[in-house]
Structure formats: structure tokens, C-alpha cells
Design a protein around this motif. Structure first.
Motif, PDB file in Angstrom:
ATOM      1  N   CYS A 198      14.955  70.305 -28.533  1.00 21.44           N
ATOM      2  CA  CYS A 198      15.275  71.397 -29.455  1.00 21.44           C
ATOM      3  C   CYS A 198      14.883  71.046 -30.880  1.00 21.44           C
ATOM      4  O   CYS A 198      14.423  71.910 -31.637  1.00 21.44           O
ATOM      5  CB  CYS A 198      16.765  71.721 -29.374  1.00 21.44           C
ATOM      6  SG  CYS A 198      17.278  72.472 -27.804  1.00 21.44           S
ATOM      7  N   ILE A 199      15.055  69.788 -31.255  1.00 20.53           N
ATOM      8  CA  ILE A 199      14.667  69.380 -32.608  1.00 20.53           C
ATOM      9  C   ILE A 199      13.168  69.511 -32.807  1.00 20.53           C
ATOM     10  O   ILE A 199      12.695  69.951 -33.865  1.00 20.53           O
ATOM     11  CB  ILE A 199      15.147  67.937 -32.870  1.00 20.53           C
ATOM     12  CG1 ILE A 199      16.677  67.894 -32.941  1.00 20.53           C
ATOM     13  CG2 ILE A 199      14.551  67.396 -34.159  1.00 20.53           C
ATOM     14  CD1 ILE A 199      17.232  66.495 -33.066  1.00 20.53           C
ATOM     15  N   GLU A 200      12.393  69.151 -31.793  1.00 20.95           N
ATOM     16  CA  GLU A 200      10.936  69.264 -31.903  1.00 20.95           C
ATOM     17  C   GLU A 200      10.468  70.716 -31.816  1.00 20.95           C
ATOM     18  O   GLU A 200       9.406  71.049 -32.340  1.00 20.95           O
ATOM     19  CB  GLU A 200      10.274  68.438 -30.799  1.00 20.95           C
ATOM     20  CG  GLU A 200      10.507  66.938 -30.929  1.00 20.95           C
ATOM     21  CD  GLU A 200       9.910  66.167 -29.767  1.00 20.95           C
ATOM     22  OE1 GLU A 200       9.409  66.835 -28.826  1.00 20.95           O
ATOM     23  OE2 GLU A 200       9.949  64.917 -29.797  1.00 20.95           O
ATOM     24  N   SER A 201      11.239  71.575 -31.176  1.00 22.02           N
ATOM     25  CA  SER A 201      10.824  72.976 -31.026  1.00 22.02           C
ATOM     26  C   SER A 201      11.133  73.806 -32.260  1.00 22.02           C
ATOM     27  O   SER A 201      10.469  74.821 -32.491  1.00 22.02           O
ATOM     28  CB  SER A 201      11.515  73.597 -29.800  1.00 22.02           C
ATOM     29  OG  SER A 201      11.194  72.889 -28.623  1.00 22.02           O
ATOM     30  N   CYS A 202      12.122  73.422 -33.047  1.00 24.41           N
ATOM     31  CA  CYS A 202      12.541  74.205 -34.212  1.00 24.41           C
ATOM     32  C   CYS A 202      11.935  73.625 -35.490  1.00 24.41           C
ATOM     33  O   CYS A 202      11.590  72.449 -35.554  1.00 24.41           O
ATOM     34  CB  CYS A 202      14.063  74.239 -34.314  1.00 24.41           C
ATOM     35  SG  CYS A 202      14.868  75.026 -32.892  1.00 24.41           S
ATOM     36  N   LYS A 203      11.844  74.472 -36.494  1.00 25.22           N
ATOM     37  CA  LYS A 203      11.277  74.083 -37.783  1.00 25.22           C
ATOM     38  C   LYS A 203      12.170  74.553 -38.919  1.00 25.22           C
ATOM     39  O   LYS A 203      12.901  75.528 -38.781  1.00 25.22           O
ATOM     40  CB  LYS A 203       9.872  74.673 -37.970  1.00 25.22           C
ATOM     41  CG  LYS A 203       8.845  74.235 -36.948  1.00 25.22           C
ATOM     42  CD  LYS A 203       7.513  74.890 -37.220  1.00 25.22           C
ATOM     43  CE  LYS A 203       6.465  74.499 -36.188  1.00 25.22           C
ATOM     44  NZ  LYS A 203       5.164  75.177 -36.444  1.00 25.22           N
ATOM     45  N   GLU A 204      12.056  73.858 -40.036  1.00 26.82           N
ATOM     46  CA  GLU A 204      12.749  74.278 -41.240  1.00 26.82           C
ATOM     47  C   GLU A 204      12.047  75.500 -41.830  1.00 26.82           C
ATOM     48  O   GLU A 204      10.870  75.749 -41.589  1.00 26.82           O
ATOM     49  CB  GLU A 204      12.767  73.137 -42.256  1.00 26.82           C
ATOM     50  CG  GLU A 204      13.790  72.062 -41.973  1.00 26.82           C
ATOM     51  CD  GLU A 204      15.169  72.450 -42.481  1.00 26.82           C
ATOM     52  OE1 GLU A 204      15.325  73.584 -42.959  1.00 26.82           O
ATOM     53  OE2 GLU A 204      16.075  71.615 -42.384  1.00 26.82           O
ATOM     54  N   THR A 205      12.791  76.259 -42.620  1.00 28.99           N
ATOM     55  CA  THR A 205      12.197  77.400 -43.318  1.00 28.99           C
ATOM     56  C   THR A 205      11.445  76.913 -44.550  1.00 28.99           C
ATOM     57  O   THR A 205      11.878  75.967 -45.227  1.00 28.99           O
ATOM     58  CB  THR A 205      13.285  78.395 -43.724  1.00 28.99           C
ATOM     59  OG1 THR A 205      14.291  77.708 -44.479  1.00 28.99           O
ATOM     60  CG2 THR A 205      13.934  79.027 -42.506  1.00 28.99           C
ATOM     61  N   CYS A 206      10.328  77.559 -44.851  1.00 26.70           N
ATOM     62  CA  CYS A 206       9.532  77.150 -46.010  1.00 26.70           C
ATOM     63  C   CYS A 206      10.221  77.523 -47.324  1.00 26.70           C
ATOM     64  O   CYS A 206      10.133  76.779 -48.301  1.00 26.70           O
ATOM     65  CB  CYS A 206       8.144  77.797 -45.930  1.00 26.70           C
ATOM     66  SG  CYS A 206       7.149  77.234 -44.519  1.00 26.70           S
TER      67      CYS A 206
END
Length: 704
Positions: A498-506
Motif C-alpha cells: 500500500c505504501i508503494e501504491s500510494c503517493k503524496e499530493t503535490c
């Protein structure tokens, strides 16, 4: 009178002469392509060195032998330096480094959204009947733990101690004590078991020493459906174990409640929010507040969420121009075994973003006035390839279950409250479809976990939004859901996925808070304040409020400025081109035209190579065609003469079968035979009478 137009001349480009000229031009161009540059490799290199604008190659062909060697070495050295520097510059550009800049501005700022919840999700008086069996089991387990000890542990519990308990619910998820001893396997003891397997009974956790307590562990036993696989969640304190066990049991019970029942069992706005001021003006509850059911805290009320109305603007700093609230949390009606913290849970966040209070919320303590000074930081990151971030979550493979959270709540409420409704029930959900929350990494992580929960455990956890075509987990329909959930939550592999699949917002807005607290109300003023607030809420002349439930909040901008932290690319394409040109001009004295010349010579070099390869291939094919093979070699004159005079003569390698040879001779075309040398002998003919043409003829008699 008609005027005769002059004939078109060849100069205007439309006559037959111009067409012939154009044709000749294209023919010459075709011949040029077919012929190639017309140089050899040596001639091409000499031509380039003599005509290029780069300084070094000209000196190579114009100087003497010694200087020619020096200039050749210098040109090769500086060309290598240029290539080396270009490699460094290109690698720096492809690293996509960024520089951060800080800017401070002054302007009217949007007041943040403020989410306010009670620490307890429900009022105990509303759900007491649903939790009756669980509360009885919890009370019995606590009594068993507190009353057990060396002095009375050998005695078995009374036979009727568990008669009124729902032991079926207990057996699905029991609390056990694990007794460890050196040189022996651990012994598992069920707390509510009818007999003890170990002499001395259950340990007395309240009176045991540190060394004795370390030998006993309280755990929650979680097993799969058939009981073949079990896991034990160990705890260092009995309070933690009982709370975790109660959370799992209550989650199964609350998952069967409809959304309407959950909202009715929670804290209502009129009972919780006693007073509200914003900018020295009374709040409009219907316009400024939005109700949201939170899985962890029940009914929450969001001020200035911006879903239905435009966000409020703050034009002045200070407490007088901020938000002032007076709350009553009524902690006497908390769930006794579920909520052990008293206070109000609040969070400051952006408009249209879902509040994750468990991760980012803060507590406001009862009986105090809490002042929160806010400072705004705006973060603006660059997108890919400079940062691994997302703008709105559209490029994330994980479905955001929080995006349509309000719509899903409305649909669930309509379906359960109106089972026979047809088209009228969809109007409310379509109206709420515009209320979509923004993407956040917390929403992505929880959505990813819920998706794995549905895929692996075949049901959805009640603490997260439910996907379509999935049911919430409970002990009756999914007996092993707690075991599956505990295993999945402790799996490092699934969390890493899940950590690798999600990203922070720009782009993100952060609110820095400065918190201060003081007792409120004071002892001198609490009598009249509680009396007035009780009358305004309950229309009662008696005091219905107390210090254990009252909270005052002041939320305001501490300074009237904001900070913007933005990123900019440290290396751009303009920087790359200028750096490449600077290095090339410094070391070689060249420009873009020199690069074009170099490209031209490379093209000519390749064209010459292609023509040479084509010519070599044609020569090889021609030589192979002209070289006779052993089967097609021409016979010598002696063999042809011998074959003509001697019919029995056969060449070496001839066919042994005469029939095949005759067929081959018939198939071959007849050639001119060699002359018969016997016929060249001269014999005097008999001269006879001349015929009418004056030619001599031989009489028939002489022929005979």
C-alpha cells in the motif's frame, strides 16, 4: 473583338520547358543520391578539416609534420574533454534536482475547515441494549482477573458464575492467559473457563511482582473458521487486552446497524454545540456546519467545509476575528469499556478534504479554554519526474473509497430505510454526488487496506468505507474475520504494498498550531455560566452542565501572513543547452553550425559505406555467376572430336544407364558437330555437260 493571349513562355514556370527543367533537376538529384558524395574516406576527411569552422582540424592539414602531430593531439584531447563535460551535464539534467524557495505573503486567507467530534462514537444509553452481552462478558473477565491469586486461585469458580453469559460469543474470540515456564511449553488458560489447568489458578496481575508478571501474558485468541489456525495477540497490560478485545466485539455489533441508527445513537449538534461565534457574529448552523458520520468518533460536525457554501474568508488576525465554540461532551454517557479518553477531538484541514482524526486530530480537555493560534504553510511540489507525487490521485491504481463518502452514506441510508422505494430515492444521492472529497495519502492507504481486506477476508472492515458489492464483517456471517484482520494488519508485506501504491499530493496546505489552555470557567463564575448555558439548551432553571463536560475553543490566525514553500527545477533544458554550448565553445571554439557540419560528414561517411557495401555485394554475386562449376564446364576440342568419330566413347562420370544418357541427349539441343577431316580430301570430279545455267553436272552413270 477578342484579344489573342500571348503564348506562355518558359520563364513563368508553366510551360513545357519548365517541366523539363524540373524533371532534369529531379533526375540529377536521384543520380546524386545513387552516386553518393563522390569521395573516398580520406578525401572526405581532408575536405571536412579544410572547410569546418572548428579551429583545430584546419591546423592539422595545413601545418608541418611536427605541428600537425601537436595539433592532432590537442584536438583529440579537447574533443574528449568536451564529450566528458557533456556527459556530466546530461547526467545532472536527468537527475531532476529541485530547489526550494520560501515566500511570505500578506492577503486575506481562507479560514480552515474545523472538524469537531466527541471522543465517544455513541451515547451509552442509546446502544446499551446492543452491548449487553459484551459488557457482561467484559465484567466477568475483569472480576476473574482481579480476584484470582495464589490465595484463592486453586478454588474453581462457582458453577453458576457463567450461566447468564453468552459463552458462544466468548468462544469465538476469548481472552486467555499464557503461562510461560523454563523448560516447558507455554500453557494457555481461558479466563472464563470452568476449571484451571495450572495449579494456583490465574495470576493476580495487581499484586504480582515484575518477575512474576513477566511469566504471564494476557492475549486475545483469534482462530480461523474451522479452528485449525490460531493466533495470539499478546499485551503487556490487562487494560490494553480488554480494550482491544472489546473493540473487536463492538465492531462486529455496530457493523449491523444502519447509518440512520448510528447517527441517532451519536451526539447531536444541538446537544454538543452550545454556542458559536465567527468574527464576532453568530454562526449559521445550517450553512456553516456540515454533519459527517466518522467511523471512529460517530457524529462529527465540520465548520467551513466548503461543500455546500463558499469557504469563509478571514481578513484580520487575532482571537476576536476567529472561531469561538462552547461544547458539551457529556462524558458521563461514554461507552465505559470502549472510550477511556474524555474530551473533544478536533482537526484543522483543507476544504473538501476528509478529516482523519485518529492520525492528525488533537484533543481538547474538558473544563478548560483551549486557544489555538494557526499559521498557514502552502507546499507546492513539482510533478513527475522531479517528485513521485500526484495532483489529484487520478494516476493512482488504488480506488479512493473516501471520494464519494457522503454519497455512499446517503445511498446506504436510503436503501435500508426505504427498501421498496424506486426512483424517488435516488434523487438525494444524485444531489450529493457533487460532494466529493479531495485525494490524500491517508485516504489512499486506508482504501488500499480495505481492498485487501475484501479480497483476502471476503468482507469489509466497519472502520473504513465499504466498497460496492461487499458486506461488513461480523462474527456470525464471517466467523474468522478477526483472525484475518489481525493477520493482515500485522503483515509487513501488505503494508509495504500500500505504501508503494500510494503517493503524496503535490500541493498541500498545512496548518501549524500553537495551543494554550486554562481552566474554564473559574470557580467564581462557574455558577452563573452553567446556569445560563443549561437554560439556553434545556430550558431548565436547574444546572444540567458540569465542569467534566464543558469545553471552550478559540481558533484564530495567529499572524496575518502565510508562507509558500515552492519547488523549482534546478536544471532546465535552457540551462542544458547553454551549458553544452559553453563547453563546446570554450574547448573547441565551435557553435551549432559546427555540429551541423559534423552531422553532415557523418551522413556522407555512412553513405559512402553503404555504397561500398552495395558494390562489394554486387561484385561477389557477379564473380559467383561467371565462375563455371564442375557440372557446367565446357568440353575440350579433343573430347568433342573423339565423341563425334567414336560413338562408343564416354566421358568420365557419365551415366552408367544408357537409357538415361539417350534421354539426356534427346533433351539437349543439337549443336554444330566438329568437321569431318576425311571429307577434306580432294578428288577430281568427272566433268560432264554444262546445264543451262552454265554449271557443270555429273552424269548419273558416273555417280552410279
Amino acid at each position: 473583338m477578342a484579344m489573342d493571349l500571348p503564348p506562355l513562355s518558359e520563364e513563368d514556370g508553366s510551360g513545357p520547358g519548365s517541366k523539363m527543367t524540373l524533371k532534369k533537376y529531379f533526375v540529377k538529384a536521384l543520380h546524386r543520391l545513387q552516386k553518393g558524395p563522390g569521395y573516398t574516406y580520406r578525401e572526405l576527411l581532408v575536405w571536412y578539416c579544410d572547410n569546418t569552422n572548428t579551429h583545430g582540424p584546419k591546423r592539422i592539414i595545413r601545418e608541418g609534420p611536427k605541428k600537425k602531430a601537436v595539433w592532432f593531439f590537442l584536438t583529440l584531447l579537447f574533443a574528449s574533454l568536451v564529450v566528458w563535460q557533456w556527459g556530466i551535464l546530461v547526467r545532472s539534467y536527468l537527475s531532476y534536482n529541485v530547489t526550494a524557495s520560501l515566500a511570505i505573503g500578506f492577503k486575506s486567507m481562507t479560514f480552515p475547515a474545523v472538524t469537531i467530534c466527541s471522543a465517544s462514537p455513541f451515547k451509552y444509553s442509546k446502544v446499551k441494549n446492543r452491548l449487553k452481552d459484551v459488557d457482561s462478558l467484559t465484567q466477568a473477565a475483569l472480576e476473574r482477573l482481579l480476584l484470582s491469586g495464589p490465595q484463592n486461585g486453586t478454588a474453581a469458580p462457582p458453577a453458576n458464575a457463567t450461566e447468564n453469559l453468552n459463552l458462544d460469543l466468548w468462544r469465538k474470540m476469548p481472552l486467555v492467559v499464557i503461562a510461560e515456564s523454563e523448560g516447558a511449553d507455554p500453557v494457555v488458560i481461558d479466563i472464563l473457563g470452568n476449571s484451571s489447568s495450572v495449579s494456583g489458578g490465574l495470576p493476580n496481575f495487581s499484586s504480582a511482582t515484575t518477575s512474576d508478571a513477566s511469566k504471564f501474558k494476557l492475549a486475545v485468541k483469534l482462530c480461523s473458521k474451522n479452528g485449525t489456525r490460531c493466533a495470539y495477540r499478546n499485551f503487556t497490560s490487562a487494560a490494553q487486552a480488554v480494550t482491544e478485545w472489546y473493540v473487536l466485539q463492538s465492531t462486529s455489533i455496530f457493523s449491523r446497524m444502519s447509518m440512520k441508527e448510528k447517527e441517532e445513537a451519536g451526539y447531536q449538534r444541538n446537544d454538543m454545540i452550545l454556542a458559536c461565534l465567527y468574527g464576532a457574529r453568530p454562526c449559521n448552523f445550517s450553512r456553516n456546519f456540515s454533519q459527517l458520520y466518522h467511523p471512529d468518533h460517530g457524529n462529527c460536525y465540520i465548520f467551513n467545509w466548503g461543500m455546500e457554501e463558499k469557504p469563509l474568508i478571514s481578513s484580520n488576525p487575532g482571537a476576536e476575528f476567529g472561531l469561538k465554540l462552547i461544547l458539551d461532551i457529556n462524558q458521563t454517557d461514554y461507552l465505559p469499556f470502549l472510550t477511556s479518553t474524555a474530551g473533544a477531538r478536533l482537526m484543522l484541514h483543507e476544504q473538501k478534504s476528509f478529516p482523519f482524526l485518529k492520525d492528525e486530530g488533537i484533543f481538547a480537555m474538558a473544563g478548560t479554554e483551549t486557544s489555538i493560534g494557526v499559521m498557514v504553510d502552502e507546499l507546492k511540489r513539482l510533478e513527475y519526474p522531479y517528485n513521485d507525487c500526484t495532483v489529484n490521485g487520478s494516476d493512482i491504481d488504488v480506488q479512493n473509497l473516501y471520494e464519494n463518502y457522503l454519497e455512499v452514506q446517503a445511498v446506504q441510508e436510503e436503501v435500508k430505510s426505504c427498501a421498496n422505494c424506486t426512483s424517488n430515492g435516488t434523487e438525494g444521492s444524485s444531489a450529493k454526488s457533487q460532494f466529493r472529497t479531495m485525494y490524500s495519502i491517508q485516504a489512499c492507504l486506508r482504501s488500499c487496506f480495505q481492498r485487501q481486506m475484501v479480497d483476502i477476508c471476503q468482507c469489509a472492515h466497519a472502520a473504513f468505507p465499504r466498497p460496492t458489492r461487499a458486506d461488513y464483517c461480523n462474527n456470525d456471517d464471517y466467523p474468522d474475520w478477526a483472525y484475518c484482520y489481525s493477520t493482515l494488519r500485522g503483515s509487513l508485506e501488505h503494508r509495504q504494498y500500500c505504501i508503494e501504491s500510494c503517493k503524496e499530493t503535490c500541493n498541500n496546505t498545512q496548518y501549524k498550531m500553537t495551543i494554550s489552555m486554562a481552566d474554564w470557567p473559574s470557580e467564581a463564575s462557574e455558577d452563573w455560566i452553567f446556569r445560563i448555558l443549561s437554560y439556553e439548551r434545556d430550558k431548565s432553571e436547574t444546572i444540567t452542565l458540569n465542569r467534566s463536560g464543558i469545553i471552550k475553543l478559540n481558533i484564530y490566525f495567529q499572524e496575518y501572513n502565510y508562507r509558500t514553500i515552492s519547488e523549482a527545477a534546478s536544471t532546465t533544458i535552457v540551462w542544458l543547452l547553454s551549458s553544452l554550448g559553453g563547453q563546446f565553445g570554450f574547448w573547441m571554439g565551435g557553435s551549432v553550425l559546427c555540429l551541423i557540419e559534423f552531422g553532415e560528414i557523418i551522413i556522407d561517411f555512412l553513405w559512402i559505406t553503404i555504397l561500398k557495401l552495395i558494390g562489394w555485394c554486387k561484385g561477389v554475386k557477379q564473380r559467383r555467376a561467371e565462375a563455371p562449376g564442375p557440372e557446367t564446364a565446357l568440353p575440350t576440342v579433343g573430347r568433342r572430336v573423339e565423341g563425334h568419330t567414336n560413338r562408343a566413347f564416354q566421358e568420365e562420370g557419365a551415366a552408367e544407364n544408357p537409357e538415361e544418357e539417350e534421354e539426356e541427349e534427346e533433351a539437349c539441343e543439337p549443336g554444330t558437330p566438329p568437321p569431318n577431316y576425311d571429307s577434306l580430301r580432294v578428288s577430281p570430279p568427272d566433268v560432264g555437260d554444262l546445264d543451262s545455267d552454265g554449271e557443270a553436272s555429273i552424269s548419273e552413270q558416273q555417280r552410279a
